[in-house]
Design a protein around this motif. Structure first.
Motif, PDB file in Angstrom:
ATOM      1  N   LEU A   1      -0.069  -5.339  13.746  1.00  0.00           N
ATOM      2  CA  LEU A   1       1.034  -4.568  13.183  1.00  0.00           C
ATOM      3  C   LEU A   1       0.677  -4.170  11.752  1.00  0.00           C
ATOM      4  O   LEU A   1       0.121  -4.963  10.997  1.00  0.00           O
ATOM      5  N   ASP A   2       1.005  -2.933  11.382  1.00  0.00           N
ATOM      6  CA  ASP A   2       0.724  -2.473  10.025  1.00  0.00           C
ATOM      7  C   ASP A   2       1.977  -1.945   9.328  1.00  0.00           C
ATOM      8  O   ASP A   2       1.903  -1.407   8.230  1.00  0.00           O
TER       9      ASP A   2
ATOM     10  N   ALA B   1      -3.119  -7.955   4.532  1.00  0.00           N
ATOM     11  CA  ALA B   1      -3.957  -7.813   3.339  1.00  0.00           C
ATOM     12  C   ALA B   1      -3.749  -9.057   2.489  1.00  0.00           C
ATOM     13  O   ALA B   1      -2.731  -9.746   2.626  1.00  0.00           O
ATOM     14  N   PRO B   2      -4.682  -9.374   1.593  1.00  0.00           N
ATOM     15  CA  PRO B   2      -4.480 -10.550   0.742  1.00  0.00           C
ATOM     16  C   PRO B   2      -3.137 -10.497   0.009  1.00  0.00           C
ATOM     17  O   PRO B   2      -2.772  -9.476  -0.573  1.00  0.00           O
ATOM     18  N   GLY B   3      -2.386 -11.596   0.098  1.00  0.00           N
ATOM     19  CA  GLY B   3      -1.090 -11.691  -0.549  1.00  0.00           C
ATOM     20  C   GLY B   3       0.054 -11.084   0.233  1.00  0.00           C
ATOM     21  O   GLY B   3       1.182 -11.055  -0.244  1.00  0.00           O
ATOM     22  N   ALA B   4      -0.202 -10.597   1.454  1.00  0.00           N
ATOM     23  CA  ALA B   4       0.822  -9.923   2.253  1.00  0.00           C
ATOM     24  C   ALA B   4       1.027 -10.645   3.586  1.00  0.00           C
ATOM     25  O   ALA B   4       0.188 -11.429   4.020  1.00  0.00           O
ATOM     26  N   LEU B   5       2.137 -10.335   4.227  1.00  0.00           N
ATOM     27  CA  LEU B   5       2.461 -10.894   5.544  1.00  0.00           C
ATOM     28  C   LEU B   5       1.369 -10.512   6.548  1.00  0.00           C
ATOM     29  O   LEU B   5       1.022  -9.339   6.680  1.00  0.00           O
ATOM     30  N   GLY B   6       0.833 -11.524   7.229  1.00  0.00           N
ATOM     31  CA  GLY B   6      -0.238 -11.240   8.164  1.00  0.00           C
ATOM     32  C   GLY B   6      -0.105 -11.926   9.512  1.00  0.00           C
ATOM     33  O   GLY B   6      -0.645 -11.445  10.499  1.00  0.00           O
TER      34      GLY B   6
ATOM     35  N   VAL C   1       2.524  -6.459  -4.309  1.00  0.00           N
ATOM     36  CA  VAL C   1       1.074  -6.366  -4.454  1.00  0.00           C
ATOM     37  C   VAL C   1       0.821  -4.889  -4.673  1.00  0.00           C
ATOM     38  O   VAL C   1       1.125  -4.067  -3.792  1.00  0.00           O
ATOM     39  N   GLY C   2       0.321  -4.537  -5.842  1.00  0.00           N
ATOM     40  CA  GLY C   2       0.255  -3.127  -6.202  1.00  0.00           C
ATOM     41  C   GLY C   2       1.672  -2.584  -6.238  1.00  0.00           C
ATOM     42  O   GLY C   2       2.564  -3.183  -6.832  1.00  0.00           O
ATOM     43  N   ASP C   3       1.897  -1.476  -5.556  1.00  0.00           N
ATOM     44  CA  ASP C   3       3.234  -0.895  -5.491  1.00  0.00           C
ATOM     45  C   ASP C   3       4.021  -1.342  -4.264  1.00  0.00           C
ATOM     46  O   ASP C   3       5.182  -0.984  -4.111  1.00  0.00           O
TER      47      ASP C   3
END
Length: 193
Positions: free
Chosen positions: A3-4, A135-140, A52-54
């Motif tokens: 999922l993205d 992605a690093p720091g995000a739901l995975g 993370v970023g925006d």
């Protein structure tokens, strides 16, 4: 395939209920590089969105009830929180909090599956959920530990329409072939409360 973006039935958001919001902001900023932004509106109660970023990736929030444990929670996207709440009840789950509007951004409910695992439901309005996945720091990935795997499988496939990729050791949950989580059976090596 993974999922993205938030899709109905899939995980769309994660948040920490914490007894020390400032310490949590500092800790997760150091560990994941998150940039926390606390909603200044009094009615938001200190709710803090981490970026993370925006991209919004998670939230940190104060505990709202004395009985609430410090814990990470996951929300699953639904198109109709009221109808899904009824499906949860019919499938043997329990509602801890009936669907409620959250400002103008969505509708939210909290439930327990038949084995007692907590989860949340999110019906998006202006806020769909995480803006970054895998992605690093995000739901995975999300994982369910349960003592009743067969009952859990029936419950979640009924409530959210999940697919299950069978495995004796580690069945995986998915939506239309995109796996996003798994299930582990808690055997005798897991302590009872």
């Amino acid at each position: 395939m993974k999922l993205d973006r938030p899709v109905p039935g899939g995980p769309c958001w994660t948040e920490l209920g914490t007894s020390d919001l400032e310490a949590a902001k500092g800790f997760y900023s150091a560990v994941f590089g998150w940039r926390p932004e606390t909603d200044p509106r009094p009615e938001a109660g200190g709710y803090t969105v981490a970026h993370v970023g925006d991209a919004a990736v998670a939230a940190l929030a104060p505990l709202f009830q004395e009985s609430q444990p410090v814990a990470w929670n996951v929300s699953f996207a639904v198109t109709d929180s009221d109808a899904t709440a009824e499906t949860v009840r019919a499938a043997g789950g329990t509602l801890l909090m009936d669907p409620v509007d959250v400002l103008d951004i969505g509708r939210f409910a909290v439930a327990l599956d038949p084995g007692g695992a907590a989860f949340q439901m999110w019906q998006a309005r202006t806020f769909p959920g995480a803006g970054l996945f895998n992605a690093p720091g995000a739901l995975g990935w999300v994982e369910l530990l349960t003592r009743a795997p067969e009952r859990s499988e029936v419950f979640y496939t009924t409530v959210f329409g999940w697919t299950v990729r069978p495995s004796e050791q580690y069945p995986q949950w998915g939506i239309d072939g995109a796996d996003f989580g798994g299930m582990m059976t808690m055997d005798a090596t897991f302590p009872r409360r």
